[in-house]
Design a protein around this motif. Structure first.
Motif, short mmCIF file in Angstrom:
data_model
loop_
_atom_site.label_atom_id
_atom_site.label_comp_id
_atom_site.label_asym_id
_atom_site.label_seq_id
_atom_site.Cartn_x
_atom_site.Cartn_y
_atom_site.Cartn_z
N VAL A 70 2.24 -13.15 10.64
CA VAL A 70 2.64 -12.33 9.49
C VAL A 70 2.64 -10.85 9.87
O VAL A 70 3.56 -10.11 9.53
N THR A 71 1.61 -10.43 10.61
CA THR A 71 1.53 -9.03 11.04
C THR A 71 2.72 -8.66 11.92
O THR A 71 3.35 -7.62 11.74
N GLY A 72 3.03 -9.52 12.89
CA GLY A 72 4.16 -9.25 13.78
C GLY A 72 5.49 -9.25 13.04
O GLY A 72 6.34 -8.39 13.28
N LEU A 73 5.67 -10.22 12.13
CA LEU A 73 6.92 -10.26 11.36
C LEU A 73 7.04 -9.07 10.43
O LEU A 73 8.13 -8.50 10.26
N LEU A 74 5.92 -8.66 9.83
CA LEU A 74 5.94 -7.48 8.96
C LEU A 74 6.32 -6.23 9.74
O LEU A 74 7.17 -5.45 9.30
N LEU A 75 5.73 -6.08 10.91
CA LEU A 75 6.06 -4.92 11.75
C LEU A 75 7.55 -4.93 12.12
O LEU A 75 8.23 -3.91 11.98
N ALA A 128 0.54 -9.25 -0.07
CA ALA A 128 -0.30 -9.74 -1.17
C ALA A 128 -0.42 -11.27 -1.14
O ALA A 128 -1.51 -11.82 -1.34
N VAL A 129 0.70 -11.95 -0.88
CA VAL A 129 0.65 -13.42 -0.82
C VAL A 129 -0.19 -13.88 0.36
O VAL A 129 -1.00 -14.80 0.24
N SER A 180 3.93 -15.89 5.17
CA SER A 180 2.90 -15.37 4.26
C SER A 180 2.34 -16.45 3.34
O SER A 180 1.20 -16.36 2.90
N CYS A 181 3.15 -17.45 3.07
CA CYS A 181 2.73 -18.53 2.16
C CYS A 181 1.83 -19.56 2.85
O CYS A 181 1.45 -20.54 2.21
N ALA A 223 8.05 -6.51 1.35
CA ALA A 223 6.97 -6.31 2.32
C ALA A 223 5.61 -6.32 1.63
O ALA A 223 4.68 -7.00 2.09
N ALA A 224 5.48 -5.60 0.53
CA ALA A 224 4.20 -5.55 -0.18
C ALA A 224 3.84 -6.91 -0.78
O ALA A 224 2.68 -7.32 -0.73
N GLY A 225 4.83 -7.60 -1.32
CA GLY A 225 4.58 -8.94 -1.87
C GLY A 225 4.14 -9.92 -0.80
O GLY A 225 3.26 -10.76 -1.03
N SER A 226 4.72 -9.82 0.37
CA SER A 226 4.33 -10.70 1.47
C SER A 226 2.89 -10.46 1.88
O SER A 226 2.14 -11.41 2.14
#
Length: 189
Positions: A110-115, A95-96, A35-36, A90-93
């Protein structure tokens, strides 16, 4: 060993791995680092690298799911944050990632890791109180489809046009609908 027993023991090992804190920690930490926008951080100042390392350390702590009853023990923000740390991670990621405007390939990661992180840390499907029956693919497939739709809408190059509000409104409507359906299904099950 009988094929049925081998299959059951393989499923049990897979379930144990998915339920382990290590899996959640690795996915959560990778999510925060991705995310960073690590490619731009490495080209930047050293303070950026230190911030990413600090965020990764916080993610390592915050990533494992909390499989406890949803009872508020205190109204203090620090207690609420500790109890809801997976949601905040999850929400912070997200947002970042939105603030750093990563390239499309990084946003896809990021989408795949979040899922993956959300599926692994969901107490309804992976928690100690989750049903031990055979996993149904519907929740995972639904989550993957929703993530793909949101990613495609977010990646569409219309942010500076007059059409930009339409996809945003559709995404919010889809999110509300998915949450309502998920809550309805949980009450019925």
């Amino acid at each position: 060993m009988a094929p049925e027993k081998a299959s059951n023991s393989a499923m049990s090992r897979t379930d144990d791995l998915l339920r382990s804190h290590l899996t959640a920690r690795v996915l959560g930490t990778a999510l925060v680092i991705a995310s960073c926008d690590p490619a731009s951080v490495l080209r930047g100042a050293r303070i950026g690298i230190l911030v990413v390392v600090a965020l990764a350390a916080v993610a390592w702590w915050a990533a494992p799911m909390t499989d406890a009853r949803p009872v508020r023990t205190s109204a203090r923000w620090s207690v609420i944050a500790r109890e809801r740390r997976t949601t905040l991670l999850a929400a912070g990621s997200v947002a970042v990632a939105a603030a750093t405007e990563p390239p499309t390939w990084t946003a896809a990661c990021v989408t795949g890791l979040l899922l993956a992180y959300l599926l692994v840390t969901d107490t309804w499907t992976m928690g100690a109180t989750a049903p031990r029956t055979a996993r149904r693919p519907a929740p995972a497939l639904t989550a993957a489809a929703a993530a793909a739709v949101v990613f495609l809408i977010a990646s569409a190059p219309i942010h500076s046009t007059s059409w930009s509000r339409l996809p945003a409104a559709l995404a919010i409507g889809a999110t509300v609908t998915c949450v309502a359906l998920a809550l309805r299904q949980r009450r019925a099950g």
